[in-house]
Design a protein around this motif. Structure first.
Motif, PDB file in Angstrom:
ATOM      1  N   LEU A 121       0.827  -1.207   0.000  1.00 53.01           N
ATOM      2  CA  LEU A 121       0.000   0.000   0.000  1.00 53.01           C
ATOM      3  C   LEU A 121       0.866   1.264   0.000  1.00 53.01           C
ATOM      4  O   LEU A 121       1.764   1.415   0.823  1.00 53.01           O
ATOM      5  N   GLN A 122       0.580   2.167  -0.928  1.00 51.37           N
ATOM      6  CA  GLN A 122       1.351   3.408  -1.053  1.00 51.37           C
ATOM      7  C   GLN A 122       0.650   4.614  -0.432  1.00 51.37           C
ATOM      8  O   GLN A 122       1.295   5.635  -0.156  1.00 51.37           O
ATOM      9  N   ALA A 123      -0.650   4.526  -0.202  1.00 52.66           N
ATOM     10  CA  ALA A 123      -1.405   5.669   0.325  1.00 52.66           C
ATOM     11  C   ALA A 123      -0.843   6.115   1.666  1.00 52.66           C
ATOM     12  O   ALA A 123      -0.736   5.331   2.605  1.00 52.66           O
ATOM     13  N   GLY A 124      -0.454   7.375   1.745  1.00 52.05           N
ATOM     14  CA  GLY A 124       0.030   7.939   2.997  1.00 52.05           C
ATOM     15  C   GLY A 124       1.428   7.533   3.395  1.00 52.05           C
ATOM     16  O   GLY A 124       1.896   7.900   4.475  1.00 52.05           O
ATOM     17  N   LYS A 125       2.126   6.796   2.545  1.00 49.90           N
ATOM     18  CA  LYS A 125       3.465   6.316   2.891  1.00 49.90           C
ATOM     19  C   LYS A 125       4.394   7.492   3.189  1.00 49.90           C
ATOM     20  O   LYS A 125       4.479   8.448   2.430  1.00 49.90           O
ATOM     21  N   GLY A 126       5.082   7.421   4.328  1.00 46.65           N
ATOM     22  CA  GLY A 126       6.036   8.462   4.688  1.00 46.65           C
ATOM     23  C   GLY A 126       5.425   9.727   5.247  1.00 46.65           C
ATOM     24  O   GLY A 126       6.136  10.710   5.474  1.00 46.65           O
ATOM     25  N   THR A 127       4.115   9.724   5.507  1.00 45.59           N
ATOM     26  CA  THR A 127       3.453  10.919   6.035  1.00 45.59           C
ATOM     27  C   THR A 127       2.906  10.646   7.438  1.00 45.59           C
ATOM     28  O   THR A 127       2.775   9.500   7.857  1.00 45.59           O
ATOM     29  N   THR A 128       2.586  11.720   8.146  1.00 47.72           N
ATOM     30  CA  THR A 128       1.947  11.628   9.458  1.00 47.72           C
ATOM     31  C   THR A 128       0.653  12.427   9.423  1.00 47.72           C
ATOM     32  O   THR A 128       0.635  13.570   8.965  1.00 47.72           O
ATOM     33  N   ILE A 129      -0.421  11.813   9.904  1.00 47.73           N
ATOM     34  CA  ILE A 129      -1.721  12.484   9.959  1.00 47.73           C
ATOM     35  C   ILE A 129      -2.077  12.762  11.415  1.00 47.73           C
ATOM     36  O   ILE A 129      -2.047  11.856  12.255  1.00 47.73           O
ATOM     37  N   LEU A 130      -2.404  14.016  11.721  1.00 50.28           N
ATOM     38  CA  LEU A 130      -2.887  14.406  13.043  1.00 50.28           C
ATOM     39  C   LEU A 130      -4.408  14.341  12.999  1.00 50.28           C
ATOM     40  O   LEU A 130      -5.059  15.167  12.356  1.00 50.28           O
ATOM     41  N   LEU A 131      -4.972  13.344  13.672  1.00 48.13           N
ATOM     42  CA  LEU A 131      -6.394  13.051  13.517  1.00 48.13           C
ATOM     43  C   LEU A 131      -7.297  14.183  13.986  1.00 48.13           C
ATOM     44  O   LEU A 131      -8.407  14.345  13.483  1.00 48.13           O
ATOM     45  N   GLY A 132      -6.837  14.976  14.938  1.00 45.19           N
ATOM     46  CA  GLY A 132      -7.673  16.055  15.450  1.00 45.19           C
ATOM     47  C   GLY A 132      -7.754  17.263  14.540  1.00 45.19           C
ATOM     48  O   GLY A 132      -8.642  18.108  14.698  1.00 45.19           O
ATOM     49  N   THR A 133      -6.844  17.366  13.581  1.00 42.22           N
ATOM     50  CA  THR A 133      -6.803  18.547  12.697  1.00 42.22           C
ATOM     51  C   THR A 133      -6.560  18.112  11.256  1.00 42.22           C
ATOM     52  O   THR A 133      -5.659  18.618  10.584  1.00 42.22           O
ATOM     53  N   MET A 134      -7.368  17.183  10.764  1.00 39.73           N
ATOM     54  CA  MET A 134      -7.136  16.631   9.430  1.00 39.73           C
ATOM     55  C   MET A 134      -7.514  17.606   8.325  1.00 39.73           C
ATOM     56  O   MET A 134      -8.554  18.264   8.382  1.00 39.73           O
ATOM     57  N   SER A 135      -6.664  17.657   7.313  1.00 41.19           N
ATOM     58  CA  SER A 135      -6.960  18.422   6.105  1.00 41.19           C
ATOM     59  C   SER A 135      -7.787  17.554   5.160  1.00 41.19           C
ATOM     60  O   SER A 135      -7.954  16.344   5.377  1.00 41.19           O
ATOM     61  N   ASP A 136      -8.289  18.160   4.089  1.00 43.23           N
ATOM     62  CA  ASP A 136      -9.019  17.385   3.081  1.00 43.23           C
ATOM     63  C   ASP A 136      -8.110  16.327   2.461  1.00 43.23           C
ATOM     64  O   ASP A 136      -8.554  15.217   2.143  1.00 43.23           O
ATOM     65  N   GLU A 137      -6.830  16.666   2.306  1.00 43.64           N
ATOM     66  CA  GLU A 137      -5.870  15.703   1.755  1.00 43.64           C
ATOM     67  C   GLU A 137      -5.697  14.510   2.692  1.00 43.64           C
ATOM     68  O   GLU A 137      -5.635  13.359   2.252  1.00 43.64           O
ATOM     69  N   ASP A 138      -5.634  14.783   4.005  1.00 39.45           N
ATOM     70  CA  ASP A 138      -5.520  13.702   4.986  1.00 39.45           C
ATOM     71  C   ASP A 138      -6.739  12.783   4.923  1.00 39.45           C
ATOM     72  O   ASP A 138      -6.614  11.552   4.970  1.00 39.45           O
TER      73      ASP A 138
END
Length: 282
Positions: A121-138
């Motif tokens: 799976l490549q989706a989101g690889k190498g990134t960090t998502i902050l669940l409380g302040t998600m962007s549309d991209e997140d």
């Protein structure tokens, strides 16, 4: 429920008897944070922290083994004085217990076999998502993850922040709930589940151990923080009780952060410095 004594260097005889005994609840199955080695000794990141913090606080410490899903009820029933079991700080838990300052903060990961489609799976690889302040991209990345996991069964540990996160974020996906993390990971190796949700420290430990056994597992998707996953891990105390002891623990955490002890132990056991510099000013 078993009890494991922790000897504090330099405390013997009458001097030891004068010290308060602090009983700490843990589950003892969550490597590298707390687990039992082949000799039966409780080892890991948290036992090493306790070996350092208890002399700072001036108490004699003792471990009490308790299943994770019942650890907060057992604390409030008085079976031990505090919890140290990789317990994440959440608003929901804070209604039932008082937390110390956090002593470690790290992300949550998905784990899968590298030989499967999920492992690629490549989706989101190498990134960090902050669940409380998600962007549309997140949010779009998590939609991709959800699609990739549509036909998978994912393991989580009962009563954990990982379980809460997964059930809230991916309500339509198949989940298998385990009482212990070690059983979840055994099923992942055996192919009885397709993926698991776990902390980054446990994930790195698991991947390393499996590599030694000739098996290739990987962390997939984005690293995840915040929201239902909490605000770091901390000691928990009975609500409204032991406020003086809790402040002594907080002071010891501040000191162990300032002098680098928590950072060094985190690197030793987890491979990254998960200490929290903001503790110094709290």
């Amino acid at each position: 429920m078993a009890t494991v004594a922790l000897a504090i260097a330099g405390v013997t005889g009458a001097a030891a008897e004068e010290k308060r005994k602090l009983r700490l609840g843990t589950d003892g199955t969550y490597a590298p944070f707390n687990y039992t080695d082949p000799s039966g000794e409780l080892v890991g990141f948290e036992p090493d922290i306790i070996a350092d913090l208890c002399p700072r606080i001036g108490v004699e410490c003792e471990w009490v083994i308790q299943n994770f899903d019942g650890i907060i009820p057992a604390l409030n029933e008085g079976r031990f004085d505090a919890v140290m079991a990789s317990l994440s700080i959440t608003d929901e838990r804070a209604k039932a217990v008082d937390f110390s300052l956090p002593y470690y903060a790290g992300p949550t990961r998905f784990i899968a076999s590298a030989e499967t489609d999920l492992g690629k799976l490549q989706a989101g690889k190498g990134t960090t998502i902050l669940l409380g302040t998600m962007s549309d991209e997140d949010k779009a990345v998590l939609e991709e993850v959800s699609t990739a996991f549509a036909n998978a069964t994912v393991g989580v540990v009962r009563a954990s922040t990982h379980a809460k996160f997964f059930e809230e974020t991916f309500p339509g996906l198949s989940v298998k709930i385990y009482d212990k993390g070690e059983n979840m990971l055994l099923d992942l190796v055996a192919g009885r589940i397709d993926a698991a949700v776990d902390g980054a420290g446990s994930t790195l430990n698991f991947i390393g151990e499996q590599k030694k056994a000739g098996k290739d597992f990987v962390a997939v998707g984005p690293a995840l923080k915040g929201g239902a996953l909490g605000k770091g891990i901390a000691f928990a105390f009975r609500k409204g009780e032991d406020t003086d002891l809790r402040e002594k623990v907080n002071e010891a955490i501040r000191d162990a952060t300032t002098d680098g002890t928590l950072g060094s132990l985190s690197v030793k056991w987890i491979g990254v410095d998960g200490s929290i510099s903001d503790n110094v000013n709290k």
